[in-house]
Design an enzyme around this catalytic site. Structure first.
Site, PDB file in Angstrom:
ATOM      1  N   PRO A 118     -34.056 -18.727 -33.912  1.00 38.63           N
ATOM      2  CA  PRO A 118     -33.811 -18.969 -32.484  1.00 38.63           C
ATOM      3  C   PRO A 118     -32.405 -18.563 -32.065  1.00 38.63           C
ATOM      4  CG  PRO A 118     -33.951 -21.056 -33.694  1.00 38.63           C
ATOM      5  CD  PRO A 118     -34.240 -19.970 -34.676  1.00 38.63           C
ATOM      6  N   ASP A 119     -32.268 -18.050 -30.852  1.00 42.06           N
ATOM      7  CA  ASP A 119     -30.913 -17.752 -30.373  1.00 42.06           C
ATOM      8  C   ASP A 119     -30.270 -19.041 -29.873  1.00 42.06           C
ATOM      9  OD1 ASP A 119     -31.795 -18.206 -27.786  1.00 42.06           O
ATOM     10  OD2 ASP A 119     -32.012 -16.084 -27.310  1.00 42.06           O
ATOM     11  N   PHE A 120     -29.050 -18.903 -29.429  1.00 45.54           N
ATOM     12  CA  PHE A 120     -28.297 -20.086 -29.072  1.00 45.54           C
ATOM     13  C   PHE A 120     -28.812 -20.813 -27.857  1.00 45.54           C
ATOM     14  CE2 PHE A 120     -24.070 -21.838 -30.038  1.00 45.54           C
ATOM     15  CZ  PHE A 120     -24.336 -21.896 -31.378  1.00 45.54           C
ATOM     16  N   ARG A 121     -29.127 -20.006 -26.829  1.00 50.26           N
ATOM     17  CA  ARG A 121     -29.577 -20.634 -25.583  1.00 50.26           C
ATOM     18  C   ARG A 121     -30.861 -21.410 -25.853  1.00 50.26           C
ATOM     19  NH1 ARG A 121     -24.669 -20.059 -23.759  1.00 50.26           N
ATOM     20  NH2 ARG A 121     -24.071 -18.468 -25.229  1.00 50.26           N
ATOM     21  N   GLN A 148     -22.546 -10.349 -34.019  1.00 54.85           N
ATOM     22  CA  GLN A 148     -22.088 -11.737 -33.894  1.00 54.85           C
ATOM     23  C   GLN A 148     -22.958 -12.644 -34.758  1.00 54.85           C
ATOM     24  OE1 GLN A 148     -21.262 -12.505 -29.387  1.00 54.85           O
ATOM     25  NE2 GLN A 148     -22.616 -10.734 -29.497  1.00 54.85           N
ATOM     26  N   ASN A 149     -24.000 -12.068 -35.365  1.00 52.49           N
ATOM     27  CA  ASN A 149     -24.925 -12.878 -36.164  1.00 52.49           C
ATOM     28  C   ASN A 149     -24.352 -13.173 -37.545  1.00 52.49           C
ATOM     29  OD1 ASN A 149     -26.571 -12.756 -34.004  1.00 52.49           O
ATOM     30  ND2 ASN A 149     -28.041 -11.317 -34.890  1.00 52.49           N
ATOM     31  N   ILE A 150     -24.877 -14.248 -38.101  1.00 56.85           N
ATOM     32  CA  ILE A 150     -24.372 -14.721 -39.388  1.00 56.85           C
ATOM     33  C   ILE A 150     -25.488 -14.758 -40.411  1.00 56.85           C
ATOM     34  CG2 ILE A 150     -22.493 -16.078 -38.361  1.00 56.85           C
ATOM     35  CD1 ILE A 150     -24.283 -18.530 -38.428  1.00 56.85           C
ATOM     36  N   ASP A 151     -26.625 -14.108 -40.081  1.00 59.97           N
ATOM     37  CA  ASP A 151     -27.826 -14.255 -40.905  1.00 59.97           C
ATOM     38  C   ASP A 151     -27.993 -13.210 -42.000  1.00 59.97           C
ATOM     39  OD1 ASP A 151     -28.740 -11.959 -39.471  1.00 59.97           O
ATOM     40  OD2 ASP A 151     -29.651 -13.233 -37.939  1.00 59.97           O
ATOM     41  N   HIS A 181     -18.541 -13.031 -36.902  1.00 52.05           N
ATOM     42  CA  HIS A 181     -18.557 -14.483 -37.033  1.00 52.05           C
ATOM     43  C   HIS A 181     -18.874 -14.956 -38.447  1.00 52.05           C
ATOM     44  CE1 HIS A 181     -19.311 -14.662 -32.403  1.00 52.05           C
ATOM     45  NE2 HIS A 181     -18.048 -14.461 -32.700  1.00 52.05           N
ATOM     46  N   CYS A 220     -18.877 -29.203 -54.125  1.00 54.40           N
ATOM     47  CA  CYS A 220     -18.668 -28.270 -55.231  1.00 54.40           C
ATOM     48  C   CYS A 220     -19.119 -28.902 -56.556  1.00 54.40           C
ATOM     49  CB  CYS A 220     -17.182 -27.925 -55.281  1.00 54.40           C
ATOM     50  SG  CYS A 220     -16.738 -26.834 -56.631  1.00 54.40           S
ATOM     51  N   CYS A 255     -15.648 -29.218 -58.793  1.00 57.02           N
ATOM     52  CA  CYS A 255     -14.526 -30.145 -58.533  1.00 57.02           C
ATOM     53  C   CYS A 255     -14.861 -31.237 -57.517  1.00 57.02           C
ATOM     54  CB  CYS A 255     -13.304 -29.358 -58.079  1.00 57.02           C
ATOM     55  SG  CYS A 255     -13.390 -28.830 -56.361  1.00 57.02           S
ATOM     56  N   THR A 289     -27.615  -9.913 -26.851  1.00 57.34           N
ATOM     57  CA  THR A 289     -26.476 -10.823 -26.705  1.00 57.34           C
ATOM     58  C   THR A 289     -26.269 -11.167 -25.243  1.00 57.34           C
ATOM     59  OG1 THR A 289     -24.078 -11.088 -26.954  1.00 57.34           O
ATOM     60  CG2 THR A 289     -24.904  -8.827 -26.872  1.00 57.34           C
ATOM     61  N   SER A 290     -25.958 -12.435 -24.995  1.00 57.04           N
ATOM     62  CA  SER A 290     -25.719 -12.866 -23.613  1.00 57.04           C
ATOM     63  C   SER A 290     -24.323 -12.434 -23.148  1.00 57.04           C
ATOM     64  CB  SER A 290     -25.829 -14.393 -23.526  1.00 57.04           C
ATOM     65  OG  SER A 290     -24.848 -15.000 -24.345  1.00 57.04           O
ATOM     66  N   ILE A 304     -35.936  -6.395 -28.108  1.00 54.93           N
ATOM     67  CA  ILE A 304     -35.236  -5.317 -28.812  1.00 54.93           C
ATOM     68  C   ILE A 304     -36.034  -4.760 -29.993  1.00 54.93           C
ATOM     69  CG2 ILE A 304     -33.863  -6.867 -30.277  1.00 54.93           C
ATOM     70  CD1 ILE A 304     -31.522  -4.804 -29.574  1.00 54.93           C
TER      71      ILE A 304
HETATM   72  P1  NAD Z   1     -27.004 -15.974 -27.123  1.00 56.63           P
HETATM   73  O1  NAD Z   1     -27.958 -16.986 -27.649  1.00 56.63           O
HETATM   74  O2  NAD Z   1     -25.908 -16.428 -26.249  1.00 56.63           O
HETATM   75  O3  NAD Z   1     -27.794 -14.868 -26.311  1.00 56.63           O
HETATM   76  C1  NAD Z   1     -28.907 -14.216 -26.831  1.00 56.63           C
HETATM   77  C2  NAD Z   1     -29.297 -13.142 -25.824  1.00 56.63           C
HETATM   78  O4  NAD Z   1     -30.320 -12.362 -26.412  1.00 56.63           O
HETATM   79  C3  NAD Z   1     -29.841 -13.694 -24.511  1.00 56.63           C
HETATM   80  O5  NAD Z   1     -29.291 -12.934 -23.460  1.00 56.63           O
HETATM   81  C4  NAD Z   1     -31.362 -13.462 -24.640  1.00 56.63           C
HETATM   82  O6  NAD Z   1     -31.966 -13.195 -23.391  1.00 56.63           O
HETATM   83  C5  NAD Z   1     -31.405 -12.243 -25.508  1.00 56.63           C
HETATM   84  N1  NAD Z   1     -32.603 -12.121 -26.352  1.00 56.63           N
HETATM   85  C6  NAD Z   1     -33.221 -13.088 -27.062  1.00 56.63           C
HETATM   86  N2  NAD Z   1     -34.225 -12.553 -27.776  1.00 56.63           N
HETATM   87  C7  NAD Z   1     -34.241 -11.223 -27.495  1.00 56.63           C
HETATM   88  C8  NAD Z   1     -35.039 -10.131 -27.925  1.00 56.63           C
HETATM   89  N3  NAD Z   1     -36.049 -10.301 -28.777  1.00 56.63           N
HETATM   90  N4  NAD Z   1     -34.761  -8.904 -27.427  1.00 56.63           N
HETATM   91  C9  NAD Z   1     -33.747  -8.712 -26.551  1.00 56.63           C
HETATM   92  N5  NAD Z   1     -32.958  -9.698 -26.113  1.00 56.63           N
HETATM   93  C10 NAD Z   1     -33.203 -10.942 -26.584  1.00 56.63           C
HETATM   94  O7  NAD Z   1     -26.478 -15.175 -28.390  1.00 56.63           O
HETATM   95  P2  NAD Z   1     -25.075 -14.483 -28.641  1.00 56.63           P
HETATM   96  O8  NAD Z   1     -24.676 -13.702 -27.454  1.00 56.63           O
HETATM   97  O9  NAD Z   1     -25.205 -13.789 -29.928  1.00 56.63           O
HETATM   98  O10 NAD Z   1     -24.054 -15.700 -28.796  1.00 56.63           O
HETATM   99  C11 NAD Z   1     -24.386 -16.870 -29.505  1.00 56.63           C
HETATM  100  C12 NAD Z   1     -23.513 -17.191 -30.704  1.00 56.63           C
HETATM  101  O11 NAD Z   1     -24.323 -17.897 -31.640  1.00 56.63           O
HETATM  102  C13 NAD Z   1     -23.005 -16.011 -31.439  1.00 56.63           C
HETATM  103  O12 NAD Z   1     -21.662 -16.241 -31.662  1.00 56.63           O
HETATM  104  C14 NAD Z   1     -23.739 -15.982 -32.789  1.00 56.63           C
HETATM  105  O13 NAD Z   1     -22.806 -15.864 -33.837  1.00 56.63           O
HETATM  106  C15 NAD Z   1     -24.362 -17.331 -32.931  1.00 56.63           C
HETATM  107  N6  NAD Z   1     -25.787 -17.331 -33.391  1.00 56.63           N
HETATM  108  C16 NAD Z   1     -26.172 -16.511 -34.405  1.00 56.63           C
HETATM  109  C17 NAD Z   1     -27.509 -16.481 -34.822  1.00 56.63           C
HETATM  110  C18 NAD Z   1     -27.929 -15.577 -35.945  1.00 56.63           C
HETATM  111  O14 NAD Z   1     -27.131 -15.300 -36.838  1.00 56.63           O
HETATM  112  N7  NAD Z   1     -29.159 -15.059 -35.938  1.00 56.63           N
HETATM  113  C19 NAD Z   1     -28.450 -17.297 -34.187  1.00 56.63           C
HETATM  114  C20 NAD Z   1     -28.001 -18.161 -33.154  1.00 56.63           C
HETATM  115  C21 NAD Z   1     -26.659 -18.159 -32.770  1.00 56.63           C
END
Ligand code: NAD
Length: 240
Positions: A32-35, A102-105, A120, A149, A152, A190-191, A231
């Site tokens: 899941p994304d952040f929003r 920006q992803n950490i996965d 990140h 750990c 330690c 990304t938002s 995407i």
């Molecule tokens: P965000 O959640 O703020 O925004 C995600 C954006 O992607 C939104 O605009 C949404 O409409 C769009 N979106 C979602 N699914 C989509 C798809 N299938 N195709 C196209 N667009 C899609 O995410 P952000 O801008 O990356 O910022 C959130 C922060 O949270 C980042 O710093 C990130 O490091 C972190 N985060 C990372 C992960 C991960 O590693 N997968 C997951 C959640 C949050």
């Protein structure tokens, strides 16, 4: 779709494209994304994600931090989707110079991308705060409560940039360099709400700024091409 044809033509003409992405790149892999986290799961947590994954919260309440982290940020079964895979193919084909995420996965590396700048950090690197011993993500997921750990007893912390923490300067400089030299910048999933990462776009000097997103972003007015959609679906229709 006319926009897709334009993107294909630009890619075919490109030799130093850069992809800049966020959480939306991995939603089609089941992360899941952040929003969404904010909207869907907030009920089971007393604080918004931005509060829980901040440095001060980590220090004050590591138990609650790790409850959220393990449940919402560690997706060890997730696999790369069509977007990750196509980006790796574009790099191999000599069209794409770097992925900045920006992803950490770790899914870009899992798909085969070589030049990946993780702004990140990554859930796959974890270090003991006392002795520095490294641990993998499975160790973190399996730990009961706060991961400690095995050498330690110190608290193990993910190599992830928490809110209130600074970005790694070297990674940031490299990202700026790639974007400055890019003949095309594709921004996707990304938002563009999280700074300083989102501000990197301002370093792009060309006229091929492409935005691929499900929803509008604050940079839409600056884009040369906007593709609205998922995407993974969009990238699956491109040729590397
Ligand atoms: P965000 O959640 O703020 O925004 C995600 C954006 O992607 C939104 O605009 C949404 O409409 C769009 N979106 C979602 N699914 C989509 C798809 N299938 N195709 C196209 N667009 C899609 O995410 P952000 O801008 O990356 O910022 C959130 C922060 O949270 C980042 O710093 C990130 O490091 C972190 N985060 C990372 C992960 C991960 O590693 N997968 C997951 C959640 C949050």
């Amino acid at each position: 779709m006319k926009e897709l044809e334009t993107l294909q033509t630009w890619l075919d003409e490109s030799s130093s494209a850069v992809f800049f992405g966020g959480a939306g790149v991995s939603t089609e892999s089941g992360i899941p994304d952040f929003r969404s986290v904010d909207g869907l799961y907030n009920q089971s947590y007393k604080y918004p994600p931005e509060t829980i994954i901040s440095h001060s919260f980590f220090v004050q309440d590591p138990e609650e931090f790790y409850r959220f982290y393990k449940e919402k940020m560690l997706w060890l079964d997730a696999r790369p989707n069509a977007a990750h895979k196509k980006l790796a193919e574009l790099e191999t084909a000599g069209k794409l110079a770097a992925v900045i995420t920006q992803n950490i996965d770790g899914l870009h590396q899992a798909a085969g991308s070589k030049v990946v700048l993780e702004l990140h950090g990554s859930v796959h690197r974890n270090y003991c705060q006392r002795c520095g011993k490294g641990f993998d993500a499975a160790y973190m997921k399996a730990a009961a409560g706060v991961p400690r750990c095995d050498a330690c007893g110190g608290v193990v912390k993910p190599d992830v940039v928490l809110y209130e923490e600074g970005l790694d300067q070297h990674t940031l400089e490299l990202a700026v360099d790639y974007i400055r030299r890019a003949d095309m910048l594709i921004v996707g999933g990304t938002s563009l709400a999280v700074y300083p990462a989102a501000g990197l776009i301002n370093y792009y000097r060309g006229h091929r700024l492409v935005l691929v997103n499900k929803t509008p972003t604050p940079y839409d007015a600056r884009a040369d091409l906007i593709i609205t959609g998922k995407i993974g679906e969009v990238f699956s229709r491109l040729r590397a």
